[in-house]
Each structure stands twice: as structure tokens, then as C-alpha cells.
Write an enzyme that holds these catalytic residues in place. Sequence first.
Site, PDB file in Angstrom:
ATOM      1  N   LYS A   1      25.463  19.390 -33.915  1.00 57.24           N
ATOM      2  CA  LYS A   1      24.045  19.158 -34.243  1.00 57.24           C
ATOM      3  C   LYS A   1      23.421  20.238 -35.125  1.00 57.24           C
ATOM      4  O   LYS A   1      22.444  19.983 -35.808  1.00 57.24           O
ATOM      5  CB  LYS A   1      23.230  19.006 -32.957  1.00 57.24           C
ATOM      6  CG  LYS A   1      23.522  17.697 -32.262  1.00 57.24           C
ATOM      7  CD  LYS A   1      22.707  17.507 -31.017  1.00 57.24           C
ATOM      8  CE  LYS A   1      23.099  16.189 -30.379  1.00 57.24           C
ATOM      9  NZ  LYS A   1      22.398  15.915 -29.141  1.00 57.24           N
TER      10      LYS A   1
ATOM     11  N   ASP B   1      16.254  13.477 -30.459  1.00 55.84           N
ATOM     12  CA  ASP B   1      16.465  13.954 -29.079  1.00 55.84           C
ATOM     13  C   ASP B   1      15.132  14.397 -28.487  1.00 55.84           C
ATOM     14  O   ASP B   1      14.827  14.109 -27.325  1.00 55.84           O
ATOM     15  CB  ASP B   1      17.432  15.147 -29.055  1.00 55.84           C
ATOM     16  CG  ASP B   1      18.893  14.715 -29.113  1.00 55.84           C
ATOM     17  OD1 ASP B   1      19.186  13.549 -28.762  1.00 55.84           O
ATOM     18  OD2 ASP B   1      19.736  15.539 -29.513  1.00 55.84           O
TER      19      ASP B   1
HETATM   20  P1  NAP Z   1      25.981  22.033 -27.782  1.00 54.75           P
HETATM   21  O1  NAP Z   1      25.144  22.119 -29.001  1.00 54.75           O
HETATM   22  O2  NAP Z   1      27.446  22.142 -27.914  1.00 54.75           O
HETATM   23  O3  NAP Z   1      25.467  23.168 -26.744  1.00 54.75           O
HETATM   24  C1  NAP Z   1      26.051  23.289 -25.478  1.00 54.75           C
HETATM   25  C2  NAP Z   1      25.332  24.375 -24.701  1.00 54.75           C
HETATM   26  O4  NAP Z   1      25.885  24.411 -23.379  1.00 54.75           O
HETATM   27  C3  NAP Z   1      25.509  25.770 -25.287  1.00 54.75           C
HETATM   28  O5  NAP Z   1      24.348  26.508 -25.019  1.00 54.75           O
HETATM   29  C4  NAP Z   1      26.705  26.316 -24.475  1.00 54.75           C
HETATM   30  O6  NAP Z   1      26.672  27.711 -24.319  1.00 54.75           O
HETATM   31  C5  NAP Z   1      26.449  25.705 -23.117  1.00 54.75           C
HETATM   32  N1  NAP Z   1      27.701  25.549 -22.398  1.00 54.75           N
HETATM   33  C6  NAP Z   1      28.779  24.801 -22.756  1.00 54.75           C
HETATM   34  N2  NAP Z   1      29.739  24.893 -21.814  1.00 54.75           N
HETATM   35  C7  NAP Z   1      29.263  25.731 -20.861  1.00 54.75           C
HETATM   36  C8  NAP Z   1      29.797  26.236 -19.635  1.00 54.75           C
HETATM   37  N3  NAP Z   1      31.020  25.882 -19.216  1.00 54.75           N
HETATM   38  N4  NAP Z   1      29.038  27.075 -18.907  1.00 54.75           N
HETATM   39  C9  NAP Z   1      27.808  27.447 -19.318  1.00 54.75           C
HETATM   40  N5  NAP Z   1      27.242  27.006 -20.476  1.00 54.75           N
HETATM   41  C10 NAP Z   1      27.968  26.151 -21.227  1.00 54.75           C
HETATM   42  O7  NAP Z   1      25.693  20.655 -26.987  1.00 54.75           O
HETATM   43  P2  NAP Z   1      24.348  19.803 -26.955  1.00 54.75           P
HETATM   44  O8  NAP Z   1      24.380  18.792 -28.028  1.00 54.75           O
HETATM   45  O9  NAP Z   1      23.212  20.743 -26.865  1.00 54.75           O
HETATM   46  O10 NAP Z   1      24.517  18.988 -25.574  1.00 54.75           O
HETATM   47  C11 NAP Z   1      24.374  19.618 -24.325  1.00 54.75           C
HETATM   48  C12 NAP Z   1      24.354  18.562 -23.199  1.00 54.75           C
HETATM   49  O11 NAP Z   1      23.209  17.727 -23.333  1.00 54.75           O
HETATM   50  C13 NAP Z   1      25.557  17.621 -23.207  1.00 54.75           C
HETATM   51  O12 NAP Z   1      25.936  17.376 -21.887  1.00 54.75           O
HETATM   52  C14 NAP Z   1      25.031  16.364 -23.838  1.00 54.75           C
HETATM   53  O13 NAP Z   1      25.718  15.205 -23.391  1.00 54.75           O
HETATM   54  C15 NAP Z   1      23.602  16.362 -23.304  1.00 54.75           C
HETATM   55  N6  NAP Z   1      22.694  15.599 -24.181  1.00 54.75           N
HETATM   56  C16 NAP Z   1      22.083  14.505 -23.677  1.00 54.75           C
HETATM   57  C17 NAP Z   1      21.214  13.789 -24.455  1.00 54.75           C
HETATM   58  C18 NAP Z   1      20.530  12.590 -23.904  1.00 54.75           C
HETATM   59  O14 NAP Z   1      20.024  11.784 -24.680  1.00 54.75           O
HETATM   60  N7  NAP Z   1      20.456  12.439 -22.594  1.00 54.75           N
HETATM   61  C19 NAP Z   1      20.971  14.183 -25.770  1.00 54.75           C
HETATM   62  C20 NAP Z   1      21.591  15.313 -26.248  1.00 54.75           C
HETATM   63  C21 NAP Z   1      22.477  16.011 -25.444  1.00 54.75           C
HETATM   64  P3  NAP Z   1      27.297  28.717 -25.438  1.00 54.75           P
HETATM   65  O15 NAP Z   1      26.206  28.926 -26.428  1.00 54.75           O
HETATM   66  O16 NAP Z   1      27.633  29.909 -24.632  1.00 54.75           O
HETATM   67  O17 NAP Z   1      28.510  28.021 -26.000  1.00 54.75           O
END
Ligand code: NAP
Length: 293
Positions: A70, A106
Site C-alpha cells: 500500500k 480504507d
Molecule cells: P502492512 O502495510 O504490511 O502493515 C502491517 C503492520 O503490522 C506493520 O505495522 C507491521 O509491523 C505489523 N506486523 C506485521 N506482523 C507483525 C507481527 N507478527 N507482530 C507485530 N506486528 C506485526 O499491512 P496492512 O495493509 O496495514 O494490513 C494490516 C492488517 O489490516 C491486515 O491483517 C489486513 O488484512 C487488515 N486490513 C483490513 C482491512 C479491512 O477492510 N478490514 C483493510 C486493510 C487492512 P512492522 O512495521 O514492524 O513490520
Amino acid sequence: MAKPKSLAFGVVGYPIGHSLSPLLHEFLLEAIQLNGRFELFEIPPQQFEEKIRALKAGGIRGFSVTIPFKEQIISLLDELDERAQRAGAVNVVLHEKNRLLGFNTDGTGFERALAFHNLEVSKKQALILGAGGAARAVAAALIRGGIRKIYLANRTTVRALELVEHLSSASGFFNFITVNLQHAEILKLLESVDFVINATPVGMWPDSAAAPFEFPKTDDNLIAIDLIYNPLPTRFLRSASAAGLAVMDGLDMLIFQGIAAMRIWSGREIDANSVYPHLRKLLIEKLKNYEPA
Ligand code: NAP
């Protein structure tokens, strides 16, 4: 009369096997009677740029962007709308007149889901776990809604600081406090915040047994939100419910962000109230196919 050309849509991410986007968007295409197809594009990160250029050359009309691209997508786009600029994250791309335009639905989806559940964030305090694309959109939406203070806990501190820097300069909101993702610190904070929002993938299928933390029994008026929609509910939300807290899962945000994306791609109005109940039911049925880990 010639049949109208079928438009190509899709979602790019890695990994992407669990995505509900094809089901959601094919339902919406049918609802607005637009001739189109929606595909999954699983792109290994090292091939990201090359594959996005290939999608553009292949004439795709629009695509969603999901984990982990993203923020990375931004450098490949010609223009960003105001929400995407503010969030510094893009989850929807429109291909128009040989240009790629970036949007962020989002934040819109999150706001609509809050409104749907009659949740008001004005003057409240929130703790966000995570600092990725979703956390950025959620923080930007909270700021739009008049939040008073945002605590941000991320595994990688520098990424949390980047989010704070970006959103402070984009929105003029400076009331961020970055905190350690350690349990003791988080549990102490729960006493002073109104919302705790999991914007990490911790607890997402197939690692459904995981949770960022377990909620202690509390009398607080705290609302727990998980952006994850697979499984429903997550272990995080089950623990919150067991502790007596109100909860909101990630499925409504997904539905409302998807409706906003289809409006952008198709240029058509979609009556969210009439499609919402059908979509929620359809997606919940699909989620039953996923075995618990
Ligand atoms: P992203 O850009 O890859 O960011 C992931 C975040 O989670 C980062 O801050 C990462 O930390 C942290 N993280 C990943 N693995 C971790 C772990 N094992 N322990 C602690 N922190 C961890 O992903 P994103 O797009 O923001 O998505 C995040 C979540 O939101 C996903 O589950 C996604 O499915 C959900 N989501 C849902 C919707 C919806 O419409 N409901 C929309 C968007 C996203 P670091 O910075 O340390 O890597």
C-alpha cells in the site's frame, strides 16, 4: 448490437490466496450490471514494479492494493487523491487515459463502519497496534473524525515514527504518542483509551490462534476493533468480548471500502444500504470454508 467490452479488475498483494475481494467485487459488478471480471494477482515483492507496469500495459481498468504494497505502490502512480495523500497509503488504483491514479478507500470504509455501528470518535483517545498501510488510513480517518489523542504501538519503531511524521505534516494533528508493543505497557494504556484497534495481521488466518494480547477483565468503556475479517471473530475480539467489551470486526470496513472502490472504478452510484446485507451474508458464508488453524 456489439456486446460491451469486458473490463478487467483485480487485487495485487502477497500472499493473496485468502482474499475476499473477487467475491465482493463480482457481486458489485453484477449489482450495477457492469460487464467485468476480477482477478487475483499474487506478486512476489521483487517483481512488483514490473508486474504493475504489465497490468497497465494489459489495459486493466482498476485494481485494489493489499498487504504489503500500500505504500510501495505510490512511487508508480501519476496522481493521488486527497485521502491517499494524507494517509500516505493507497489501496485503490484507477487506470484512466493511460495514467494510474491512487485512492484510499480504507479510511472511508473504516469511517462508514464506525458510523454503521454508531461509534463516535470525536474527542476520544485511541490506541492503534501497527503502523502499516491500514494503520495509516485508520489514523487519518480518526483525525478527520476529531480524535483527541492517538497512541501508536508498532513492532518497528522507525515505521511508527514515519507514520507520525507523515500524518502530522499532512493533517496538522500532533497529538500522537508512540509506545512500546510490550504487553505490560499496552495493558496499562487500556485504562486510558476509548478504542483499541488491531491494524496488524496478528491473528489472521491461518495463524488464527494468535492475538496481539489478551484482554483482562475490565469495567472500562473500551471498544475493541480488529481490522482482520478472517477469521470472524478473531481471537483478539473473542478475548475482548469475554472481558465484557464492545467489539467491531473488520468485515464491515472491507465491505464499505469495496463499495467506495467500485464507485471510483465504475463512476456509478451504488446504494450501500441495499447491497450491504447481501454482501455481509455472502462473505460470511465464504469465510465458513476456512478451517481454523
Ligand atoms: P502492512 O502495510 O504490511 O502493515 C502491517 C503492520 O503490522 C506493520 O505495522 C507491521 O509491523 C505489523 N506486523 C506485521 N506482523 C507483525 C507481527 N507478527 N507482530 C507485530 N506486528 C506485526 O499491512 P496492512 O495493509 O496495514 O494490513 C494490516 C492488517 O489490516 C491486515 O491483517 C489486513 O488484512 C487488515 N486490513 C483490513 C482491512 C479491512 O477492510 N478490514 C483493510 C486493510 C487492512 P512492522 O512495521 O514492524 O513490520
